[in-house]
Design a protein around this motif. Structure first.
Motif, short mmCIF file in Angstrom:
data_model
loop_
_atom_site.label_atom_id
_atom_site.label_comp_id
_atom_site.label_asym_id
_atom_site.label_seq_id
_atom_site.Cartn_x
_atom_site.Cartn_y
_atom_site.Cartn_z
N ALA A 60 13.24 11.67 -6.15
CA ALA A 60 12.56 12.89 -5.71
C ALA A 60 12.34 12.89 -4.20
N GLY A 61 12.24 11.73 -3.61
CA GLY A 61 12.04 11.57 -2.18
C GLY A 61 12.07 10.08 -1.88
N TYR A 62 11.85 9.71 -0.61
CA TYR A 62 11.86 8.28 -0.30
C TYR A 62 10.97 7.97 0.88
N TRP A 63 10.55 6.69 0.94
CA TRP A 63 9.74 6.12 2.00
C TRP A 63 10.62 5.20 2.83
N VAL A 64 10.34 5.10 4.15
CA VAL A 64 11.12 4.24 5.03
C VAL A 64 10.23 3.12 5.58
N GLY A 97 12.06 6.68 -3.86
CA GLY A 97 12.89 5.57 -3.44
C GLY A 97 12.36 4.91 -2.18
N LEU A 98 13.02 3.82 -1.80
CA LEU A 98 12.63 3.04 -0.62
C LEU A 98 13.87 2.72 0.20
N VAL A 99 13.82 3.04 1.49
CA VAL A 99 14.81 2.55 2.45
C VAL A 99 14.14 1.42 3.22
N PHE A 100 14.67 0.22 3.04
CA PHE A 100 14.06 -1.01 3.54
C PHE A 100 14.89 -1.50 4.72
N GLY A 158 0.81 -1.21 0.00
CA GLY A 158 0.00 0.00 0.00
C GLY A 158 0.84 1.25 0.00
N SER A 159 1.90 1.26 0.81
CA SER A 159 2.80 2.41 0.83
C SER A 159 3.49 2.58 -0.52
N ALA A 160 3.92 1.47 -1.10
CA ALA A 160 4.60 1.52 -2.39
C ALA A 160 3.68 2.06 -3.48
N LEU A 161 2.43 1.64 -3.46
CA LEU A 161 1.47 2.14 -4.44
C LEU A 161 1.28 3.64 -4.28
N ALA A 162 1.17 4.10 -3.04
CA ALA A 162 1.04 5.54 -2.80
C ALA A 162 2.26 6.29 -3.32
N MET A 163 3.45 5.74 -3.11
CA MET A 163 4.67 6.41 -3.56
C MET A 163 4.76 6.43 -5.09
N HIS A 164 4.31 5.35 -5.73
CA HIS A 164 4.34 5.34 -7.20
C HIS A 164 3.37 6.37 -7.77
N ARG A 165 2.19 6.47 -7.17
CA ARG A 165 1.25 7.51 -7.59
C ARG A 165 1.86 8.89 -7.43
#
Length: 401
Positions: A223-227, A122-125, A105-112
């Motif tokens: 452009a930015g990233y999710w953690v 990007g993603l910090v996993f 769900g987070s990934a889909l939001a970030m792709h949108r």
């Protein structure tokens, strides 16, 4: 100061049952963390709870694909909507899982969001396991929580890896993996894919603070990233309340420093916390430690000098600032502190910036980013969003992810 919004995503759908008649307990995690005063200590807005579908593996058998796939797909789309709404308000989402399948769900939001601004997110996993099992390297798949990184990088069945026709949600080169064990089962697959990793021995040798800075640099083109944080990155000697405790992890202090370094930038768009299982924390001691760590780790977000989230421009855009850079959403920091939880955010007075597009202008997806109007010009378009170890004995738990 950036305002945090806490959203519960208590989904168990990505895990196999711990016993034939039991349900995984990590769906209780948001409540257990809230009971430790998490929202009050963060001075966060309560963004509510997204209730997941019923957990029911039914007659699933190996070879049937990912268990609960239709339910996970529907839940992921709804979760992406909720995260998008938080970001639209100019807030910092903290999503409380639930298992690691909430990453979809987070990934889909970030792709949108990336599509809306014409850039890549990007993603910090941060995870004790790579969660990179997929049909190309395993005899069968089944539990999405053990396959989430593979799915969000486009590997696996399309109903999960390509929701809304988006595939991949994150490109391999836009992913940084931190905290996996040195002998992770899929470490060579990550290397072959070009996904950058820093296992625990390297993370410790370099230090948590320098590792966070290194992750920033690795994602400089985004452009930015999710953690994403799976608490099984912690060593079972300090925190064993997870479905698959694995020796060789990090300590609470290291996670705190790492998290603080990762969020101490306006380009960090949000954080999710997964896999804590209160069923293995009868006295609440682990929940208290996790809350202490999260509150300290997110301190840079709520600091008085913290700035609202910004996205860097896409590489195909040349930006000519004509004033201070605007921010995501339309609420100012003062408005966020003074308004009630349900109040609509006030329009920002930040000046717009002018962007010259080398490629076609980005389109804005529904529920993500309300852009300010731009003056019409022959050679310019809309901008999107512009730049600049107490000891303990782990329970006897079988790995089920």
């Amino acid at each position: 100061m950036r305002r945090i919004a806490v959203l519960d995503a208590p989904s168990n759908l990505g895990l196999r049952p711990p016993t034939p008649t039991a349900v995984p307990g990590c769906g209780k995690a948001p409540g257990a963390l809230r009971d430790q005063g998490l929202l009050a200590r963060l001075r966060a807005r309560d963004a509510g709870c997204l209730t997941p579908p019923r957990y029911d593996p039914g007659d699933w058998r190996p070879g049937d694909g990912v268990c609960h796939a239709p339910e996970i797909a529907a839940y992921s789309a709804a979760l992406a909507d909720r995260i998008g709404s938080i970001i639209d308000r100019g807030e910092f989402p903290l999503v409380l899982g639930g298992d690691c399948s909430i990453l979809l769900g987070s990934a889909l939001a970030m792709h949108r969001l990336g599509e809306a601004v014409g850039g890549r997110i990007g993603l910090v996993f941060v995870d004790g396991h790579s969660d990179f099992r997929h049909p190309g390297n395993a005899s069968y798949v089944g539990a999405a929580a053990g396959e989430d990184l593979a799915l969000v990088t486009g590997r696996g069945q399309a109903d999960l890896a390509a929701i809304e026709g988006r595939r991949p949600y994150f490109r391999d080169i836009d992913v940084v993996v931190l905290g996996i064990r040195a002998q992770d089962e899929y470490r060579l697959d990550l290397q072959a894919a070009g996904i950058t990793t820093r296992p625990v021995p390297t993370l410790r040798a370099e230090g948590a603070a320098r590792t966070a800075q290194w992750a920033h640099e690795e994602l400089a083109d985004c452009a930015g990233y999710w953690v994403h944080v799976d608490v099984d990155v912690l060593d079972p000697a300090v925190m064993s309340a997870v479905d698959a405790p694995d020796p060789g992890g990090i300590a609470f202090a290291e996670l705190e420093i790492l998290l603080a370094g990762l969020v101490d930038t306006p380009h960090c768009l949000g954080v999710e916390l997964t896999v804590f299982d209160p069923d293995y924390d009868q006295d609440g001691a682990y929940a208290a430690e996790i809350v202490n760590t999260v509150v300290a780790g997110l301190a840079p977000v709520t600091a008085p000098n913290a700035v609202s989230p910004r996205l860097l421009p896409a590489p195909s855009q040349r930006v000519r600032p004509v004033g201070p850079a605007p921010v995501i959403g339309i609420s100012t920091p003062d408005d966020a502190q003074e308004s009630s939880d349900d109040a609509a955010p006030a329009p920002s007075s930040d000046p717009a910036i002018e962007v010259e597009l080398v490629g076609p202008p980005a389109s804005v997806g529904p529920g993500l980013l309300r852009r300010r109007p731009q003056p019409e010009a022959d050679d310019s378009g809309e901008s999107g969003v512009p730049p600049p170890v107490t000891e303990g004995s782990p329970p006897s738990v079988t790995s089920i992810a």
